[in-house]
Structures are given as structure tokens and as C-alpha cells.
Scaffold this active site. Structure first.
Site, PDB file in Angstrom:
ATOM      1  N   LEU A   1       0.794  -1.124  -0.025  1.00 14.25           N
ATOM      2  CA  LEU A   1       0.216  -0.146   0.000  1.00 14.25           C
ATOM      3  C   LEU A   1       0.796   1.178  -0.041  1.00 14.25           C
ATOM      4  O   LEU A   1       1.786   1.311   0.907  1.00 14.25           O
ATOM      5  CB  LEU A   1      -0.837   0.122   1.212  1.00 14.25           C
ATOM      6  CG  LEU A   1      -2.075  -0.556   1.669  1.00 14.25           C
ATOM      7  CD1 LEU A   1      -2.569  -0.549   2.945  1.00 14.25           C
ATOM      8  CD2 LEU A   1      -3.113  -0.406   0.516  1.00 14.25           C
ATOM      9  N   HIS A   2       0.783   2.074  -0.947  1.00 14.83           N
ATOM     10  CA  HIS A   2       1.469   3.279  -0.950  1.00 14.83           C
ATOM     11  C   HIS A   2       0.837   4.511  -1.404  1.00 14.83           C
ATOM     12  O   HIS A   2       1.306   5.799  -1.294  1.00 14.83           O
ATOM     13  CB  HIS A   2       2.655   3.409  -1.358  1.00 14.83           C
ATOM     14  CG  HIS A   2       2.891   3.256  -2.790  1.00 14.83           C
ATOM     15  ND1 HIS A   2       2.656   2.212  -3.544  1.00 14.83           N
ATOM     16  CD2 HIS A   2       3.054   4.263  -3.870  1.00 14.83           C
ATOM     17  CE1 HIS A   2       2.976   2.403  -5.048  1.00 14.83           C
ATOM     18  NE2 HIS A   2       2.958   3.881  -5.016  1.00 14.83           N
ATOM     19  N   ARG A   3      -0.608   4.301  -2.260  1.00 15.18           N
ATOM     20  CA  ARG A   3      -1.041   5.622  -2.668  1.00 15.18           C
ATOM     21  C   ARG A   3      -1.633   6.661  -2.026  1.00 15.18           C
ATOM     22  O   ARG A   3      -2.128   6.066  -0.897  1.00 15.18           O
ATOM     23  CB  ARG A   3      -2.169   4.984  -3.582  1.00 15.18           C
ATOM     24  CG  ARG A   3      -1.835   3.956  -4.889  1.00 15.18           C
ATOM     25  CD  ARG A   3      -2.271   4.837  -6.234  1.00 15.18           C
ATOM     26  NE  ARG A   3      -1.057   5.232  -6.602  1.00 15.18           N
ATOM     27  CZ  ARG A   3      -0.244   4.789  -7.256  1.00 15.18           C
ATOM     28  NH1 ARG A   3      -0.214   3.502  -7.646  1.00 15.18           N
ATOM     29  NH2 ARG A   3       1.175   5.264  -7.789  1.00 15.18           N
TER      30      ARG A   3
END
Ligand code: UD1
Length: 375
Positions: free
Chosen positions: A211-213
């Protein structure tokens, strides 16, 4: 008379760029009579785990130039890269600038090159992808970079259509396949030997999460919803979570995000991994949950089910031809889709046209024709 070799300046800045640059740089360096490639690292990503490890694993040479941009707000980061890249182009203008992907480094360097006097032509690798979501910083980067590029290398037919719909001359568009998959195919065998499972005590079956958006990790409500779903999926199997630095700081701020080891949470945090370790885990995962673009592509070729925690994707071919499913961030939807995928274990072999490990060769062919014409 023989034409002079083309001087090509390749730009890399952030983690997902290095997988694309490695095969292209290798193919260009194999033809020294035709090409003089140089590599500039903008320094958008700078950690050992986000940058250096990929240079080692891919056998990439030290960058010829390092701009040291570092982290900052979008405007500041983009401006810093632009300022220093302009100096590079003024000192030694190349025949072409080659940018890849959709990160801030991509747009910053395209903009600088196209405003030089005379302009330095820009080639964009991975052109034409559109999520139609302008709240995504990458979408802005894609649209601007494509509108400025003289050569547009695409991975799929939908990307060609997007570019044509924006009025881009078809003679500039070359569908060449996917450099990311060149890298995947090249390293699949060596990744089999990676020690990551032993080192972290990971046993199958497991799910793999990234996850990084900003839309997922910078908003506490969205991130909390995702973790409600993850704790539920985690009742069926452990979830291995190599944590991106942006996400690590968000988890700390919001007091969320599983544990770094056996503290009862099914979501098990580990450090960001190198390419071979991550590929090893992807290939063996029962399920991948992600908001990354590249991972939607890699899981499709590996035949591993992928649930994308977003409402849109700029890579629809991974849904029509691959293993990807868009599930958004609603906990019920994520859990239902995960359980459905887990009910049908086993690999789902898929093929996507031109994602065959030979994209770099096709790009080099295009530049070889330009070099012959003496430009
Ligand atoms: C960037 C790209 C994104 C890509 C992602 C892959 C843009 C707009 N976004 O997002 O498209 O999918 O990289 O990782 O270009 N940080 C470190 N060490 C590093 C790099 C970053 O600690 O080596 C931290 C910094 O605190 C920084 C944060 O991560 O503020 C975000 O980095 P940044 O480059 O701004 O964007 P990403 O979220 O990584």
C-alpha cells in the site's frame, strides 16, 4: 557516411523506474557503435531499500549523474529536479531524453527537455496509461509527459487508443510491450533462490500486501477501512506487508497497521524488500492485495490473483487479460473478493500480447532506425 552514435540520456528517480531502465540500458549498451547511453538518477528515492538495492540486483552501473532531489512536496520536488536537470542539459545536451513511468521525475525532466532551445526530443516509455482520475498525481504526470513526448512507447492497445483520442500522431506511437516484464522474466529463476521466506519465517499459504497510494494511506478513514478488511482476511491466512516509507509514517500517525511480528495481528509488517525477495513472495502468494500499478502487471504474468484496492486502474489489460480485480476500499467487497479468490487456489497462467521479455529490443530497434537516418 556512417551516422554518429545517438546520445541518449535515461532518467530514473523512484523505485518503479529502475525495473524499466535496467533492460533498456543493457540493450543500448550492447550496441556502442550506435548508442551512447547515460543514466541520470534524480534522487527522488534515495534510501538503500528504495533505490540502491535495485542497482545491485539488476547490475545497473552507477548513475553518470545524481541530482539529489530527495523528498518534498510535489511542487518543491518537481522544481528541484527541473532546476538541476536543466543544468545537465545545458552542460551537455543529448540527442534524446528517455523518461519512464509516471513519477514526478518523469514529468519534471520531460518539461525541461522540451523547453530547451533548441528542444531536446523526449521519448516516454509506458506512455498512454490513463486512470481518468486526476486526483492521482501520477495521472497528471502521465498526461503532461505524453503531451510533450516526441516518441511514445506503449505496453498495450488501450494505451494507443488513449493517445490517439488525445490527438497524438500515430507515427509517434510504438507499441513495444512491457519493460517491467522483461525484468521479471530475466530474474524469475534467480528469485526462486531468494531466502526471504526463511529469513522472515514465512510459510505458505500467505497473502502479500503493498500500500502506498496517497488516496489510500494519507486519509485515516480510508486506511482504517482497509485495515478492517485486512484483519478479517487475516483470519484465513497471514498477510505479509512490506511497508513503503510513506505508509510507515501514515500508520504511525494514525496508530494503525498490524504488528512488526507476532503480536496477535494477522498483518505482519516487514521492511520494504529488494526485487528478488519481493518477486519470490509474489510468485508463491495465494493472493496479492495492492494499490501499485506495477504489481497488477507482475501478478498477471505470474498467474497469481491480485485484488487492487482502488476504484480505477490505468492498466485495464491486467483485468481483461490478467488476474487483476478492482475491489476499491469497501471492507465487505475486499473480504468477499479475497475469500472468492482463495476458494480457487492454484496459478492462473495468462498471456498478454507483447509482454514476452523482448520490449527493450523493440525500443532499441526504433532508436536504431533514428540513428541510421542520422538524427
Ligand atoms: C512515488 C511515485 C509513485 C510510485 C512510488 C513507488 C510520484 C508522484 N509518486 O510515490 O508513482 O508508485 O513512488 O514507490 O512520483 N521516502 C523515503 N525514502 C525514499 C523515498 C521516499 O523515506 O527513498 C519517503 C519520504 O518520507 C517521502 C515519502 O516516502 O516523503 C514519499 O516519497 P515520494 O517520492 O514523494 O512519493 P511516493 O509515495 O514514494
Amino acid at each position: 557516411m556512417k551516422s554518429k552514435p545517438l546520445r541518449l540520456l535515461l532518467v530514473g528517480g523512484a523505485r518503479p523506474n529502475f525495473m524499466k531502465i535496467a533492460p533498456l540500458l543493457r540493450a543500448l549498451r550492447a550496441r556502442p557503435a550506435r548508442f551512447i547511453p547515460r543514466l541520470v538518477h534524480t534522487g527522488q528515492h534515495y534510501d538503500a531499500a528504495m533505490s540502491d538495492v535495485f542497482f545491485t540486483e539488476f547490475g545497473l552501473p552507477e548513475p553518470d549523474l545524481h541530482l539529489g532531489a530527495g523528498s518534498a512536496t510535489h511542487a518543491v520536488q518537481t522544481a528541484r529536479i527541473m532546476e538541476s536537470f536543466e543544468k545537465v542539459l545545458l552542460a551537455e545536451p543529448p540527442d534524446w531524453v528517455i523518461v519512464v513511468g509516471d513519477v514526478n521525475s518523469t514529468v519534471a525532466c520531460s518539461l525541461v527537455a522540451s523547453k530547451m532551445s533548441p528542444p531536446v526530443p523526449v521519448a516516454h516509455v509506458e506512455a498512454g496509461l490513463r486512470s481518468r482520475d486526476r486526483a492521482m498525481p501520477e495521472e497528471i504526470n502521465r498526461i503532461i509527459t505524453d503531451s510533450l513526448s516526441d516518441l511514445l512507447f506503449t505496453t498495450s492497445a488501450d494505451a494507443d487508443r488513449n493517445l490517439r483520442a488525445e490527438g497524438i500522431d500515430r507515427r509517434r506511437i510504438h507499441r513495444v510491450g512491457n519493460l517491467m516484464i522483461d525484468t521479471l522474466r530475466r530474474h524469475l529463476r534467480s528469485a526462486d533462490g531468494a531466502a526471504v521466506m526463511r529469513e522472515h519465517g514465512i510459510v505458505r499459504p500467505y497473502a502479500l500486501l503493498t500500500l502506498h497510494r496517497p488516496s489510500n494511506v494519507d486519509d485515516p478513514d480510508v486506511l482504517r477501512r482497509i485495515f478492517v478488511a485486512l484483519e478479517e482476511v487475516g483470519k484465513d491466512l497471514p498477510i505479509i506487508f512490506p511497508v513503503h516509507p510513506r505508509t510507515l509514517s501514515a500508520l504511525g500517525r494514525f496508530g494503525l497497521g498490524g504488528g512488526n511480528d507476532r503480536n496477535g495481528s494477522a498483518v505482519r509488517r516487514i521492511q520494504p524488500l529488494g526485487y528478488l525477495d519481493f518477486l519470490h513472495l509474489q510468485k508463491r502468494a495465494a493472493l496479492v492485495l495492492t494499490d501499485s500499478g506495477g504489481i497488477q502487471e507482475e501478478t498477471s504474468i505470474l498467474g497469481v490473483p491480485c485484488l487492487t484496492l482502488r476504484d480505477n486502474t490505468e492498466r485495464p489489460v491486467t483485468i481483461t487479460h490478467g488476474t487483476n480485480r478492482l475491489v476499491g476500499t469497501d471492507p465487505h467487497r475486499i473480504v468477499a473478493a479475497a475469500r472468492q479468490a482463495l476458494r480457487r487456489p492454484g496459478r492462473r497462467k495468462r498471456t498478454i500480447p507483447l509482454w514476452d521479455g523482448r520490449a527493450a529490443g523493440r525500443i532499441v530497434q526504433v532508436f536504431a532506425r533514428i540513428q541510421e537516418k542520422g538524427r
